[in-house]
Enzyme design. Structure first.
Site, short mmCIF file in Angstrom:
data_model
loop_
_atom_site.label_atom_id
_atom_site.label_comp_id
_atom_site.label_asym_id
_atom_site.label_seq_id
_atom_site.Cartn_x
_atom_site.Cartn_y
_atom_site.Cartn_z
N CYS A 112 0.82 -1.20 0.00
CA CYS A 112 0.00 0.00 0.00
C CYS A 112 0.86 1.26 0.00
O CYS A 112 1.74 1.42 -0.83
CB CYS A 112 -0.97 -0.06 1.17
SG CYS A 112 -2.44 0.96 1.00
N HIS A 113 0.65 2.17 0.95
CA HIS A 113 1.39 3.42 1.03
C HIS A 113 2.78 3.26 1.64
O HIS A 113 3.57 4.20 1.65
CB HIS A 113 0.61 4.45 1.84
CG HIS A 113 -0.57 5.02 1.12
ND1 HIS A 113 -1.77 4.34 1.04
CD2 HIS A 113 -0.73 6.17 0.43
CE1 HIS A 113 -2.63 5.07 0.35
NE2 HIS A 113 -2.03 6.17 -0.04
#
Length: 187
Positions: A112-113
Protein backbone atom coordinates in the site's frame (compact mmCIF):
# COMPACT_ATOMS: atom_id res chain seq x y z
CA UNK A 1 5.00 -24.36 7.19
CA UNK A 2 6.21 -23.55 10.74
CA UNK A 3 9.80 -24.55 9.95
CA UNK A 4 10.07 -22.50 6.75
CA UNK A 5 11.32 -19.31 8.45
CA UNK A 6 12.87 -20.79 11.58
CA UNK A 7 16.01 -18.86 12.45
CA UNK A 8 14.93 -15.79 10.44
CA UNK A 9 14.60 -12.45 12.21
CA UNK A 10 12.20 -9.99 10.55
CA UNK A 11 11.73 -6.29 11.32
CA UNK A 12 8.37 -4.55 10.84
CA UNK A 13 8.95 -0.79 10.50
CA UNK A 14 5.99 1.50 11.18
CA UNK A 15 4.62 4.34 13.26
CA UNK A 16 1.24 5.76 14.31
CA UNK A 17 -1.40 5.57 11.59
CA UNK A 18 -0.45 2.23 10.04
CA UNK A 19 -3.18 0.14 8.44
CA UNK A 20 -3.64 -2.49 11.16
CA UNK A 21 -4.54 -5.46 8.95
CA UNK A 22 -1.44 -4.81 6.80
CA UNK A 23 0.60 -5.33 9.97
CA UNK A 24 -1.26 -8.03 11.90
CA UNK A 25 -1.88 -10.53 9.09
CA UNK A 26 1.74 -10.62 7.82
CA UNK A 27 3.05 -10.54 11.43
CA UNK A 28 0.94 -13.55 12.39
CA UNK A 29 1.78 -15.45 9.18
CA UNK A 30 5.54 -14.91 9.53
CA UNK A 31 5.42 -15.97 13.19
CA UNK A 32 3.43 -19.07 12.23
CA UNK A 33 6.13 -19.84 9.64
CA UNK A 34 8.75 -19.75 12.41
CA UNK A 35 10.20 -16.23 12.07
CA UNK A 36 11.16 -14.07 15.03
CA UNK A 37 9.42 -10.73 14.41
CA UNK A 38 10.12 -7.33 15.97
CA UNK A 39 8.31 -4.01 15.74
CA UNK A 40 10.59 -1.05 14.95
CA UNK A 41 9.37 2.56 15.07
CA UNK A 42 10.88 6.05 15.22
CA UNK A 43 10.36 6.04 19.00
CA UNK A 44 9.83 3.43 21.70
CA UNK A 45 6.47 3.09 23.46
CA UNK A 46 3.42 2.14 21.42
CA UNK A 47 2.17 2.78 17.89
CA UNK A 48 -1.47 3.29 17.00
CA UNK A 49 -3.10 1.17 14.30
CA UNK A 50 -5.97 2.24 12.10
CA UNK A 51 -8.83 0.44 10.41
CA UNK A 52 -8.79 2.78 7.42
CA UNK A 53 -9.77 6.08 9.12
CA UNK A 54 -10.91 4.70 12.48
CA UNK A 55 -8.47 4.14 15.38
CA UNK A 56 -7.80 0.47 16.07
CA UNK A 57 -5.31 -1.13 18.48
CA UNK A 58 -2.01 0.07 19.91
CA UNK A 59 1.08 -2.16 19.75
CA UNK A 60 4.26 -2.14 21.83
CA UNK A 61 7.44 -1.12 19.99
CA UNK A 62 10.46 -3.40 20.43
CA UNK A 63 13.15 -0.93 19.32
CA UNK A 64 13.56 2.61 18.04
CA UNK A 65 14.87 2.81 14.47
CA UNK A 66 17.88 4.79 15.69
CA UNK A 67 18.87 1.86 17.94
CA UNK A 68 18.95 -0.93 15.32
CA UNK A 69 20.73 -1.72 12.06
CA UNK A 70 19.63 -3.79 9.07
CA UNK A 71 22.44 -6.27 9.69
CA UNK A 72 20.54 -7.52 12.78
CA UNK A 73 17.66 -8.78 10.60
CA UNK A 74 17.06 -11.10 7.67
CA UNK A 75 14.20 -9.08 6.13
CA UNK A 76 12.04 -5.97 6.45
CA UNK A 77 8.24 -5.58 6.20
CA UNK A 78 6.68 -2.15 5.64
CA UNK A 79 2.92 -1.97 6.33
CA UNK A 80 0.91 0.80 4.73
CA UNK A 81 -1.35 3.51 6.03
CA UNK A 82 -1.15 7.07 4.72
CA UNK A 83 -0.21 8.75 8.01
CA UNK A 84 2.27 6.00 8.90
CA UNK A 85 4.02 6.16 5.54
CA UNK A 86 4.14 9.95 5.42
CA UNK A 87 5.67 10.19 8.90
CA UNK A 88 8.18 7.38 8.36
CA UNK A 89 9.62 8.96 5.22
CA UNK A 90 10.40 12.10 7.25
CA UNK A 91 12.30 10.18 9.95
CA UNK A 92 15.99 9.95 9.01
CA UNK A 93 16.82 6.89 11.17
CA UNK A 94 13.84 5.00 9.70
CA UNK A 95 14.87 5.88 6.14
CA UNK A 96 18.47 4.81 6.83
CA UNK A 97 17.24 1.57 8.41
CA UNK A 98 15.12 0.75 5.32
CA UNK A 99 17.98 1.65 2.94
CA UNK A 100 20.28 -0.73 4.84
CA UNK A 101 18.24 -3.75 3.72
CA UNK A 102 18.85 -2.85 0.07
CA UNK A 103 22.54 -2.20 0.69
CA UNK A 104 22.80 -5.66 2.25
CA UNK A 105 20.69 -7.36 -0.48
CA UNK A 106 18.02 -8.51 1.98
CA UNK A 107 14.34 -9.08 1.24
CA UNK A 108 11.95 -6.15 1.70
CA UNK A 109 8.15 -6.50 1.58
CA UNK A 110 5.99 -3.39 1.24
CA UNK A 111 2.25 -2.92 0.86
CA UNK A 112 0.00 0.00 0.00
CA UNK A 113 1.39 3.42 1.03
CA UNK A 114 4.39 1.84 2.78
CA UNK A 115 6.46 2.37 -0.39
CA UNK A 116 6.84 6.11 0.24
CA UNK A 117 9.81 5.46 2.52
CA UNK A 118 11.55 3.57 -0.30
CA UNK A 119 11.24 6.59 -2.58
CA UNK A 120 12.82 8.68 0.18
CA UNK A 121 15.56 6.06 0.66
CA UNK A 122 16.41 6.35 -3.06
CA UNK A 123 16.38 2.58 -3.67
CA UNK A 124 13.78 2.26 -6.44
CA UNK A 125 15.80 3.01 -9.60
CA UNK A 126 14.98 0.32 -12.16
CA UNK A 127 12.85 -1.69 -9.73
CA UNK A 128 9.53 -3.15 -10.90
CA UNK A 129 6.84 -2.73 -8.23
CA UNK A 130 3.28 -1.87 -7.31
CA UNK A 131 1.61 0.12 -4.54
CA UNK A 132 -1.63 1.85 -3.74
CA UNK A 133 -2.48 3.57 -7.05
CA UNK A 134 -2.11 7.12 -5.69
CA UNK A 135 1.65 6.52 -5.23
CA UNK A 136 2.21 5.67 -8.90
CA UNK A 137 3.67 9.04 -9.88
CA UNK A 138 5.80 9.34 -6.73
CA UNK A 139 7.32 5.91 -7.25
CA UNK A 140 7.84 6.44 -10.99
CA UNK A 141 9.56 9.76 -10.22
CA UNK A 142 11.81 7.83 -7.80
CA UNK A 143 12.83 5.53 -10.66
CA UNK A 144 10.46 2.58 -10.23
CA UNK A 145 8.69 0.78 -13.06
CA UNK A 146 5.21 0.92 -11.51
CA UNK A 147 2.62 -1.71 -12.52
CA UNK A 148 -0.93 -2.35 -11.31
CA UNK A 149 -0.70 -5.98 -10.16
CA UNK A 150 -1.77 -7.84 -7.02
CA UNK A 151 1.81 -8.67 -6.03
CA UNK A 152 5.15 -7.97 -7.71
CA UNK A 153 8.45 -9.64 -6.82
CA UNK A 154 11.65 -8.03 -8.11
CA UNK A 155 14.91 -9.53 -6.79
CA UNK A 156 13.79 -9.67 -3.16
CA UNK A 157 11.47 -6.64 -3.24
CA UNK A 158 7.87 -7.78 -2.70
CA UNK A 159 5.14 -5.18 -3.23
CA UNK A 160 1.33 -5.17 -3.16
CA UNK A 161 -1.42 -2.59 -3.53
CA UNK A 162 -3.97 -2.94 -0.72
CA UNK A 163 -5.41 -5.19 2.01
CA UNK A 164 -7.29 -7.30 -0.56
CA UNK A 165 -3.87 -8.41 -1.86
CA UNK A 166 -2.69 -9.71 1.54
CA UNK A 167 -2.91 -13.47 0.76
CA UNK A 168 -0.63 -13.11 -2.30
CA UNK A 169 1.58 -10.59 -0.48
CA UNK A 170 2.08 -12.91 2.49
CA UNK A 171 2.85 -15.94 0.30
CA UNK A 172 5.42 -13.99 -1.75
CA UNK A 173 6.96 -12.48 1.39
CA UNK A 174 7.45 -15.88 3.02
CA UNK A 175 8.94 -17.22 -0.21
CA UNK A 176 11.44 -14.36 -0.53
CA UNK A 177 12.47 -14.47 3.14
CA UNK A 178 12.98 -18.23 2.97
CA UNK A 179 15.29 -17.71 -0.04
CA UNK A 180 17.43 -15.15 1.81
CA UNK A 181 19.78 -12.57 0.26
CA UNK A 182 19.33 -11.45 -3.34
CA UNK A 183 22.41 -10.60 -5.35
CA UNK A 184 20.56 -8.18 -7.61
CA UNK A 185 19.05 -6.10 -4.81
CA UNK A 186 20.97 -2.83 -4.60
CA UNK A 187 20.58 0.54 -2.95
Amino acid sequence: MAERLTGKRVAFLMTDGFEQVEFTRPWEALRAAGAEVELIAPETGTVQGMNHVEPADAFEVDHAASDVEADLYDALVLPGGVVNADHLRMDRPSVAFARGFFEQHKPVAVICHGAWILAEADVLHGRRMTSYPSLRTDLANAGADWVDEQVVVDEGLVSSRRPDDLPAFIDATIEEISEGAHAGQVA
